[in-house]
Write an enzyme that holds these catalytic residues in place. Sequence first.
Site, mmCIF file in Angstrom:
data_model
loop_
_atom_site.group_PDB
_atom_site.id
_atom_site.type_symbol
_atom_site.label_atom_id
_atom_site.label_comp_id
_atom_site.label_asym_id
_atom_site.label_seq_id
_atom_site.Cartn_x
_atom_site.Cartn_y
_atom_site.Cartn_z
ATOM 1 N N LYS A 30 -12.544 4.853 -14.551
ATOM 2 C CA LYS A 30 -11.085 4.224 -14.598
ATOM 3 C C LYS A 30 -11.139 2.836 -13.720
ATOM 4 C CE LYS A 30 -9.690 7.911 -12.273
ATOM 5 N NZ LYS A 30 -11.066 8.575 -12.151
ATOM 6 N N ARG A 105 -1.407 11.968 -10.234
ATOM 7 C CA ARG A 105 -2.698 12.990 -10.404
ATOM 8 C C ARG A 105 -2.032 14.386 -10.587
ATOM 9 N NH1 ARG A 105 -6.953 9.425 -8.031
ATOM 10 N NH2 ARG A 105 -8.550 10.623 -7.872
ATOM 11 N N ARG A 144 -23.790 5.827 -7.803
ATOM 12 C CA ARG A 144 -22.803 4.691 -7.497
ATOM 13 C C ARG A 144 -22.996 4.152 -5.978
ATOM 14 N NH1 ARG A 144 -16.504 5.359 -8.362
ATOM 15 N NH2 ARG A 144 -16.946 7.416 -7.156
ATOM 16 N N ARG A 178 -19.997 5.991 -1.073
ATOM 17 C CA ARG A 178 -18.611 6.425 -0.584
ATOM 18 C C ARG A 178 -18.687 7.892 0.037
ATOM 19 N NH1 ARG A 178 -14.424 5.596 -5.718
ATOM 20 N NH2 ARG A 178 -13.870 7.689 -5.156
ATOM 21 N N ARG A 189 -13.638 17.668 -5.945
ATOM 22 C CA ARG A 189 -12.839 16.548 -6.579
ATOM 23 C C ARG A 189 -12.790 16.861 -8.276
ATOM 24 N NH1 ARG A 189 -16.196 11.320 -5.252
ATOM 25 N NH2 ARG A 189 -14.622 10.384 -6.872
HETATM 26 P P1 AP5 Z 1 -15.786 4.138 -11.635
HETATM 27 O O1 AP5 Z 1 -15.384 3.397 -12.515
HETATM 28 O O2 AP5 Z 1 -16.180 3.722 -10.373
HETATM 29 O O3 AP5 Z 1 -15.144 5.681 -11.903
HETATM 30 P P2 AP5 Z 1 -13.638 6.068 -11.715
HETATM 31 O O4 AP5 Z 1 -13.089 6.997 -12.724
HETATM 32 O O5 AP5 Z 1 -12.949 4.897 -11.022
HETATM 33 O O6 AP5 Z 1 -13.900 7.319 -10.341
HETATM 34 P P3 AP5 Z 1 -13.653 7.272 -8.756
HETATM 35 O O7 AP5 Z 1 -14.681 8.364 -8.456
HETATM 36 O O8 AP5 Z 1 -13.559 6.211 -8.148
HETATM 37 O O9 AP5 Z 1 -12.315 7.853 -9.098
HETATM 38 P P4 AP5 Z 1 -11.565 9.052 -8.491
HETATM 39 O O10 AP5 Z 1 -10.278 9.233 -9.570
HETATM 40 O O11 AP5 Z 1 -12.161 10.280 -7.973
HETATM 41 O O12 AP5 Z 1 -11.395 8.624 -7.229
HETATM 42 P P5 AP5 Z 1 -10.227 7.678 -6.393
HETATM 43 O O13 AP5 Z 1 -10.707 6.575 -5.678
HETATM 44 O O14 AP5 Z 1 -9.054 7.551 -7.239
HETATM 45 O O15 AP5 Z 1 -17.111 4.703 -12.449
HETATM 46 C C1 AP5 Z 1 -18.122 5.602 -11.699
HETATM 47 C C2 AP5 Z 1 -19.556 4.932 -11.829
HETATM 48 O O16 AP5 Z 1 -20.089 5.163 -13.219
HETATM 49 C C3 AP5 Z 1 -19.910 3.521 -11.392
HETATM 50 O O17 AP5 Z 1 -21.047 3.348 -10.600
HETATM 51 C C4 AP5 Z 1 -19.795 2.567 -12.646
HETATM 52 O O18 AP5 Z 1 -20.654 1.764 -12.672
HETATM 53 C C5 AP5 Z 1 -20.494 3.773 -13.758
HETATM 54 N N1 AP5 Z 1 -19.846 3.840 -14.964
HETATM 55 C C6 AP5 Z 1 -18.453 3.603 -15.430
HETATM 56 N N2 AP5 Z 1 -18.272 3.455 -16.873
HETATM 57 C C7 AP5 Z 1 -19.577 3.513 -17.469
HETATM 58 C C8 AP5 Z 1 -19.905 4.016 -18.698
HETATM 59 N N3 AP5 Z 1 -19.218 4.000 -19.689
HETATM 60 N N4 AP5 Z 1 -21.326 4.257 -18.768
HETATM 61 C C9 AP5 Z 1 -22.043 4.115 -17.808
HETATM 62 N N5 AP5 Z 1 -21.798 4.095 -16.454
HETATM 63 C C10 AP5 Z 1 -20.474 3.919 -16.264
HETATM 64 O O19 AP5 Z 1 -9.626 8.577 -5.249
HETATM 65 C C11 AP5 Z 1 -10.238 9.062 -4.224
HETATM 66 C C12 AP5 Z 1 -9.639 10.095 -3.465
HETATM 67 O O20 AP5 Z 1 -8.268 9.650 -3.075
HETATM 68 C C13 AP5 Z 1 -9.325 11.353 -4.240
HETATM 69 O O21 AP5 Z 1 -10.187 12.343 -4.017
HETATM 70 C C14 AP5 Z 1 -7.949 11.783 -3.219
HETATM 71 O O22 AP5 Z 1 -8.379 12.464 -2.137
HETATM 72 C C15 AP5 Z 1 -7.148 10.712 -2.903
HETATM 73 N N6 AP5 Z 1 -6.103 10.149 -3.954
HETATM 74 C C16 AP5 Z 1 -6.264 9.029 -4.838
HETATM 75 N N7 AP5 Z 1 -5.067 9.124 -5.556
HETATM 76 C C17 AP5 Z 1 -4.359 10.146 -5.441
HETATM 77 C C18 AP5 Z 1 -3.121 10.306 -5.787
HETATM 78 N N8 AP5 Z 1 -2.663 9.901 -6.734
HETATM 79 N N9 AP5 Z 1 -2.742 11.704 -5.209
HETATM 80 C C19 AP5 Z 1 -3.322 12.420 -4.291
HETATM 81 N N10 AP5 Z 1 -4.621 11.937 -3.960
HETATM 82 C C20 AP5 Z 1 -5.038 10.969 -4.324
#
Ligand code: AP5
Length: 240
Positions: A30, A105, A144, A178, A189
């Site tokens: 994402k 979410r 990552r 992270r 997660r």
């Molecule tokens: P990346 O693009 O970083 O993945 P992502 O989908 O953004 O994953 P995240 O781990 O950042 O998302 P998340 O939803 O768990 O965490 P968030 O920060 O929102 O890609 C990952 C890796 O893969 C990278 O290294 C990239 O280079 C590689 N990659 C990407 N695409 C690829 C491809 N096609 N092929 C190969 N490699 C690829 O949330 C963190 C925490 O915040 C949550 O756990 C929760 O505690 C809290 N939180 C956030 N939002 C909310 C909400 N709305 N409600 C409640 N709690 C929340």
Amino acid sequence: MAEAQPSIVKDAATDVPIRLVLFGPPGAGKGTQACKLQEAYNIPQLSTGDMLRAAAKADTLLGQELSATMKAGKLVSDATMIAMIAERIDQLDCANGFILDGFPRTPEQASALDSMLQDRGEALDLVIELKVSEESVVERISGRYQCGNCLASYHKTFCPTKAENVCDRCGHTSFTQRDDDKPETVRARLASYRRNTAPVLPYYDQKGILITIDGDQSVATVASTISSTITEKQVASAAV
Ligand code: AP5
């Protein structure tokens, strides 16, 4: 070897506002895709994860609570998240659209988002689900790493720094993982995604705005599929 960076080509239809949600489990890509889209379409990426990580750095009670919740791989409360997004989408840079990354979410967040947009005479245009296998998630998240200074995100195989151990963005030379990318937290997660977040999908499917894309493909292929999907939607909206 680093993958060639895709170019997302804008066409005339991209003047049509687009309000988009990128949806998917941790590691689905994402953030990677949102970053490309915000440059191509000149609309902001609203990453609730990034907003929370910034808020968690503050030496306050709220900062400590947020940090503990995220380290445990649990969700922050709906009330906190809804207030955070309500304030953010009111800002001027969202007038021509936005890319939500990590929100909504829960079904409660999805319904609050609809109400917020309705109050502004707006609605979501697209929800793009990046569907990925659990093996990809584990491989992606475990590889990552981020710059210790500006937090730019890299991957040891799929997206390394151009010069070894030098941040492309700020030139810093130390990197971290992270806090919530440790294997046991990633498992929590993923469990939270299956339990709380995946149930949002049928809601958007019923509204006819859900598009599912195979997120196991390369970054470039996923980017160009998303771009075509947005263009189709904009052309359809412009024709109405
Ligand atoms: P990346 O693009 O970083 O993945 P992502 O989908 O953004 O994953 P995240 O781990 O950042 O998302 P998340 O939803 O768990 O965490 P968030 O920060 O929102 O890609 C990952 C890796 O893969 C990278 O290294 C990239 O280079 C590689 N990659 C990407 N695409 C690829 C491809 N096609 N092929 C190969 N490699 C690829 O949330 C963190 C925490 O915040 C949550 O756990 C929760 O505690 C809290 N939180 C956030 N939002 C909310 C909400 N709305 N409600 C409640 N709690 C929340």
